[in-house]
Design a protein around this motif. Structure first.
Motif, PDB file in Angstrom:
ATOM      1  N   ASP A 275       0.862  -1.181   0.000  1.00  0.00           N
ATOM      2  CA  ASP A 275       0.000   0.000   0.000  1.00  0.00           C
ATOM      3  C   ASP A 275       0.895   1.228   0.000  1.00  0.00           C
ATOM      4  N   ILE A 276       0.871   2.016  -1.061  1.00  0.00           N
ATOM      5  CA  ILE A 276       1.671   3.236  -1.129  1.00  0.00           C
ATOM      6  C   ILE A 276       0.770   4.397  -1.535  1.00  0.00           C
ATOM      7  N   SER A 277       1.079   5.583  -1.043  1.00  0.00           N
ATOM      8  CA  SER A 277       0.277   6.765  -1.351  1.00  0.00           C
ATOM      9  C   SER A 277       1.143   8.011  -1.271  1.00  0.00           C
ATOM     10  N   ALA A 278       0.735   9.036  -2.010  1.00  0.00           N
ATOM     11  CA  ALA A 278       1.447  10.315  -2.006  1.00  0.00           C
ATOM     12  C   ALA A 278       0.457  11.429  -2.283  1.00  0.00           C
ATOM     13  N   ARG A 279       0.743  12.598  -1.712  1.00  0.00           N
ATOM     14  CA  ARG A 279      -0.169  13.727  -1.868  1.00  0.00           C
ATOM     15  C   ARG A 279       0.608  15.036  -1.859  1.00  0.00           C
ATOM     16  N   HIS A 280       0.116  15.988  -2.626  1.00  0.00           N
ATOM     17  CA  HIS A 280       0.649  17.354  -2.598  1.00  0.00           C
ATOM     18  C   HIS A 280      -0.497  18.314  -2.312  1.00  0.00           C
ATOM     19  N   ASP A 281      -0.317  19.160  -1.288  1.00  0.00           N
ATOM     20  CA  ASP A 281      -1.291  20.190  -0.944  1.00  0.00           C
ATOM     21  C   ASP A 281      -0.716  21.561  -1.244  1.00  0.00           C
ATOM     22  N   ASP A 282      -1.524  22.390  -1.884  1.00  0.00           N
ATOM     23  CA  ASP A 282      -1.157  23.779  -2.155  1.00  0.00           C
ATOM     24  C   ASP A 282      -2.103  24.667  -1.367  1.00  0.00           C
ATOM     25  N   ASN A 283      -1.569  25.326  -0.321  1.00  0.00           N
ATOM     26  CA  ASN A 283      -2.375  26.100   0.604  1.00  0.00           C
ATOM     27  C   ASN A 283      -2.153  27.592   0.399  1.00  0.00           C
ATOM     28  N   GLY A 284      -3.231  28.363   0.473  1.00  0.00           N
ATOM     29  CA  GLY A 284      -3.136  29.798   0.257  1.00  0.00           C
ATOM     30  C   GLY A 284      -2.334  30.524   1.313  1.00  0.00           C
ATOM     31  N   GLN A 285      -2.061  29.888   2.469  1.00  0.00           N
ATOM     32  CA  GLN A 285      -1.320  30.549   3.535  1.00  0.00           C
ATOM     33  C   GLN A 285       0.158  30.180   3.543  1.00  0.00           C
ATOM     34  N   PHE A 286       0.476  28.880   3.475  1.00  0.00           N
ATOM     35  CA  PHE A 286       1.871  28.462   3.627  1.00  0.00           C
ATOM     36  C   PHE A 286       2.480  27.880   2.365  1.00  0.00           C
ATOM     37  N   GLY A 287       1.729  27.758   1.274  1.00  0.00           N
ATOM     38  CA  GLY A 287       2.271  27.214   0.042  1.00  0.00           C
ATOM     39  C   GLY A 287       2.110  25.708  -0.043  1.00  0.00           C
ATOM     40  N   GLY A 288       3.107  25.040  -0.608  1.00  0.00           N
ATOM     41  CA  GLY A 288       2.989  23.617  -0.861  1.00  0.00           C
ATOM     42  C   GLY A 288       3.508  22.752   0.264  1.00  0.00           C
ATOM     43  N   HIS A 289       2.926  21.541   0.375  1.00  0.00           N
ATOM     44  CA  HIS A 289       3.394  20.565   1.361  1.00  0.00           C
ATOM     45  C   HIS A 289       3.152  19.169   0.797  1.00  0.00           C
ATOM     46  N   ASN A 290       4.200  18.319   0.865  1.00  0.00           N
ATOM     47  CA  ASN A 290       4.122  16.958   0.352  1.00  0.00           C
ATOM     48  C   ASN A 290       4.061  15.949   1.492  1.00  0.00           C
ATOM     49  N   THR A 291       3.252  14.922   1.336  1.00  0.00           N
ATOM     50  CA  THR A 291       3.184  13.828   2.304  1.00  0.00           C
ATOM     51  C   THR A 291       3.147  12.502   1.546  1.00  0.00           C
ATOM     52  N   GLY A 292       3.519  11.451   2.241  1.00  0.00           N
ATOM     53  CA  GLY A 292       3.510  10.138   1.617  1.00  0.00           C
ATOM     54  C   GLY A 292       3.421   9.041   2.647  1.00  0.00           C
ATOM     55  N   GLY A 293       3.111   7.841   2.184  1.00  0.00           N
ATOM     56  CA  GLY A 293       3.026   6.701   3.076  1.00  0.00           C
ATOM     57  C   GLY A 293       3.264   5.406   2.327  1.00  0.00           C
ATOM     58  N   ALA A 294       3.810   4.427   3.016  1.00  0.00           N
ATOM     59  CA  ALA A 294       4.043   3.105   2.441  1.00  0.00           C
ATOM     60  C   ALA A 294       3.825   2.062   3.524  1.00  0.00           C
ATOM     61  N   ALA A 295       3.114   0.992   3.193  1.00  0.00           N
ATOM     62  CA  ALA A 295       2.866  -0.099   4.134  1.00  0.00           C
ATOM     63  C   ALA A 295       3.012  -1.424   3.399  1.00  0.00           C
ATOM     64  N   ILE A 296       3.547  -2.407   4.098  1.00  0.00           N
ATOM     65  CA  ILE A 296       3.654  -3.750   3.549  1.00  0.00           C
ATOM     66  C   ILE A 296       3.079  -4.738   4.549  1.00  0.00           C
ATOM     67  N   GLY A 297       2.518  -5.800   4.035  1.00  0.00           N
ATOM     68  CA  GLY A 297       1.979  -6.855   4.885  1.00  0.00           C
ATOM     69  C   GLY A 297       2.375  -8.213   4.346  1.00  0.00           C
ATOM     70  N   ARG A 298       2.593  -9.156   5.243  1.00  0.00           N
ATOM     71  CA  ARG A 298       2.997 -10.499   4.844  1.00  0.00           C
ATOM     72  C   ARG A 298       2.179 -11.512   5.635  1.00  0.00           C
ATOM     73  N   ASP A 299       1.444 -12.359   4.914  1.00  0.00           N
ATOM     74  CA  ASP A 299       0.697 -13.428   5.550  1.00  0.00           C
ATOM     75  C   ASP A 299       1.646 -14.548   5.935  1.00  0.00           C
ATOM     76  N   LEU A 300       1.603 -14.928   7.206  1.00  0.00           N
ATOM     77  CA  LEU A 300       2.481 -15.954   7.734  1.00  0.00           C
ATOM     78  C   LEU A 300       1.679 -17.222   8.036  1.00  0.00           C
ATOM     79  N   ALA A 301       2.352 -18.216   8.560  1.00  0.00           N
ATOM     80  CA  ALA A 301       1.691 -19.459   8.911  1.00  0.00           C
ATOM     81  C   ALA A 301       0.752 -19.261  10.088  1.00  0.00           C
ATOM     82  N   ASN A 302      -0.192 -20.157  10.243  1.00  0.00           N
ATOM     83  CA  ASN A 302      -1.119 -20.183  11.381  1.00  0.00           C
ATOM     84  C   ASN A 302      -2.007 -18.946  11.459  1.00  0.00           C
ATOM     85  N   GLY A 303      -2.329 -18.364  10.306  1.00  0.00           N
ATOM     86  CA  GLY A 303      -3.249 -17.242  10.273  1.00  0.00           C
ATOM     87  C   GLY A 303      -2.681 -15.926  10.738  1.00  0.00           C
ATOM     88  N   LEU A 304      -1.356 -15.807  10.833  1.00  0.00           N
ATOM     89  CA  LEU A 304      -0.733 -14.562  11.275  1.00  0.00           C
ATOM     90  C   LEU A 304      -0.464 -13.642  10.089  1.00  0.00           C
TER      91      LEU A 304
END
Length: 612
Positions: A367-396
């Motif tokens: 799961d990856i995501s990225a965003r850019h916000d352009d605000n009338g007060q402070f200008g631009g700001h970038n954010t992002g996120g990344a997540a990984i998941g792994r299914d293991l044995a025994n339902g974990l």
């Protein structure tokens, strides 16, 4: 209360304990419920990698909770600061972050005050809520400003499956009275719900020092409408409206009454372009209006604070390959302030663009995501996120994530008369999270650890002239461990969660001190059993000590506490049910906001008519 929770956090010993408890369960909590807030589109709880809790309408009614804050404090990682009972200011903290670091949506529309940067949870009517989704952890890469600690989305009642009228009456301690009517219905392709409610209470004396020994009452009226239609080509149109008005009495020498109005309007259109692309457009408006009075007379100055937030969004969800999904979106937000206080600026706008991608292959999830916000007060700001998941044995399943987030300064921070600082930068954060969760034939459990570093925190302090002004001076580090489990033991539904956290100031003379109003330990246990016509339940909520001052002095310390609530319901005859709830059964004397009492032992009786 049966609360579905896929949580975050605890050490190895807690994981082992929860896994052992889950093996005693008699049936599993389903993880195929659909959640839309975590990834900004419909996915099952099991598919998302974010820690998310869902409170359904059934869980709301089972709990017999009186308010949204009362419900939220039972969720892992959440604590509340309340200024004296029903209708009084309630601040919500998630994962040790500031209360202003929580993004709140109602039917997809951003709500809250643009001046204070806070949300009046206490004024949102619980009787008109269908569902609440709480996502813990940063989501600014999807939603933009404020989503540092988490996102709370409240869905109003929707209707469907034939005509379903409901009428509820209630009476309780402090001359509390309530009445609510809901008319809902629909079929497979159309739905509607109309709801109107009233509640009031004389309250109790909220000041702990008894300096003004009077009752501090509250009155609240609300109405909501939700309707939608699905067309033969798969297109859907949906509209909703919510308004809550009333007045709140409190003790203050400057003003002792606020007359408020909260309203939300939302319109949404969904259109599948083909079997791979879904297009969603939404427009909305949130209003937060308050007028201040002293002894029934309007204030001559600092009386009116009205804010309006207009929002619009366009989002395309695209299936990519056999197990991939891409989302592309555009958000527009305009904030407006109307006040008799001379704000240096009364409007601002923000435009955000974002992209998110989820994929699954061979037991691996991304799961990856990225965003850019352009605000009338402070200008631009970038954010992002990344997540990984792994299914293991025994339902974990093991998960790991990293995300950045930010919070734009409020209008009070920026433009309040004689003290605002228009040069403030956004508060920003970096969050790392590791988790482990399991689903067994007889239950579920989850555990996770996180660390969130927040920089450029806005703090108010005297300047060289002695005037209080805000500046980007503070830093914080929040470390936490959470664990949750749900099971059935000997016919009883049991949900439990534990939070251990260290929300600390990291600079200046208060470095190493605990952030105000954040306990380091929180625990919840809920048990319920249905005997057919009769049901029983109880909630145990416990928190460790918290501090009301940044220096963590003894005079600012609020002791830890534990409260026990008990409830029962009985079906009198067909379609009629009576409910009885006793809060704070042990009559614990405690405070969650310094100087303000919490209610002692209290009761509420409800009578509900719901023909099937």
């Amino acid at each position: 209360m049966k609360l579905l929770s896929v949580a975050a956090c605890c050490g190895v010993s807690c994981i082992g304990l929860l896994a052992s408890a889950a093996t005693l369960a008699e049936d599993a909590t389903p993880l195929d419920d659909v959640v839309v807030t975590a990834d900004r589109k419909a996915r099952t709880v099991d598919a998302t990698l974010a820690p998310v809790s869902i409170i359904t309408r059934q869980a709301i009614e089972t709990s017999q909770a009186a308010s949204i804050p009362e419900l939220l404090q039972r969720i892992p990682g959440v604590n509340i600061s309340n200024s004296g009972g029903m209708g009084k200011i309630s601040s919500v903290f998630i994962c040790g972050s500031n209360s202003s670091h929580v993004l709140v949506l109602v039917d997809g529309v951003k709500v809250g005050s643009a001046t204070t940067g806070s949300v009046a949870f206490e004024d949102l009517p619980l009787d008109q809520v269908e569902r609440i989704e709480v996502v813990r952890g940063p989501r600014s890469s999807l939603y933009g400003s404020e989503a540092i600690g988490g996102v709370i989305q409240i869905f109003t009642r929707k209707g469907g499956h034939g005509f379903q009228p409901e009428i509820t009456f209630g009476a309780g301690s402090h001359n509390t009275g309530k009445a609510d009517i809901n008319l809902a219905g629909g079929d497979a392709n159309a739905w509607y719900s109309f709801n109107a409610g009233h509640e009031q209470t004389d309250g109790f004396n909220v000041l702990a020092d008894n300096s003004e020994p009077d009752q501090d009452g509250y009155r609240h009226d609300s109405v909501s409408l939700h309707a939608g239609h699905r067309f033969s080509n798969g297109a859907e149109v949906e509209v909703s409206a919510l308004q809550a008005t009333g007045n709140n009495h409190f003790d203050n020498s400057f003003n002792n009454e606020t007359r408020f109005a909260q309203s939300v309007l939302a319109g949404k259109f969904r259109q599948p372009l083909n079997d791979k692309v879904l297009l969603t457009a939404q427009v909305g408006q949130g209003r937060d209006e308050a007028d201040n009075y002293l002894n029934g007379e309007p204030l001559a100055m600092f009386r009116t604070y009205d804010t309006r937030r207009d929002t619009a969004s366009l989002q395309a969800d695209i299936n990519v390959g056999a197990a991939g999904s891409l989302s592309l979106g555009l958000d527009q937000q305009n904030d407006h302030v109307t006040s008799d206080s001379a704000y240096a600026r009364t409007s601002r706008n923000n435009t955000g663009v974002f992209a998110a991608y989820q994929a699954e292959a061979g037991g691996n999830r991304l799961d990856i995501s990225a965003r850019h916000d352009d605000n009338g007060q402070f200008g631009g700001h970038n954010t992002g996120g990344a997540a990984i998941g792994r299914d293991l044995a025994n339902g974990l399943r093991a998960t790991a994530s990293y995300a950045t987030a930010f919070k734009a300064p409020s209008f009070n921070d920026l433009y309040y008369p004689f003290s605002g600082n228009p040069n403030l930068r956004p508060e920003s954060s970096r969050n790392l999270e590791l988790g482990l969760q399991g689903t067994l034939p007889n239950g579920h459990w989850s555990a996770n650890a996180f660390q969130n570093r927040v920089e450029d925190l806005v703090a108010w302090a005297p300047d060289a002239n002695g005037d209080w002004v805000p500046a980007n001076v503070d830093q914080a580090r929040i470390r936490g461990l959470e664990a949750s489990a749900g099971t059935r033991l000997a016919g009883w539904d049991v949900d439990a969660n534990l939070t251990l956290q260290q929300p600390q100031d990291r600079n200046g003379v208060n470095a190493g001190k605990t952030l105000i109003y954040r306990p380091q330990r929180i625990a919840n246990v809920a048990v319920d059993r249905d005997f057919g016509k009769f049901s029983l339940g109880a909630d145990l909520h416990a928190e460790g000590k918290r501090y009301a001052d940044e220096a963590n002095t003894d005079s600012g310390k609020l002791p830890g506490y534990a409260t026990l609530d008990m409830r029962a319901s009985y079906k009198l005859v067909k379609d009629w049910t009576i409910g009885v709830k006793v809060g704070n059964v042990l009559d614990k004397d405690y405070q969650t906001n310094k100087g303000y009492n919490q209610d002692g032992v209290n009761g509420l009786v409800t009578l509900k008519y719901a023909p099937k």
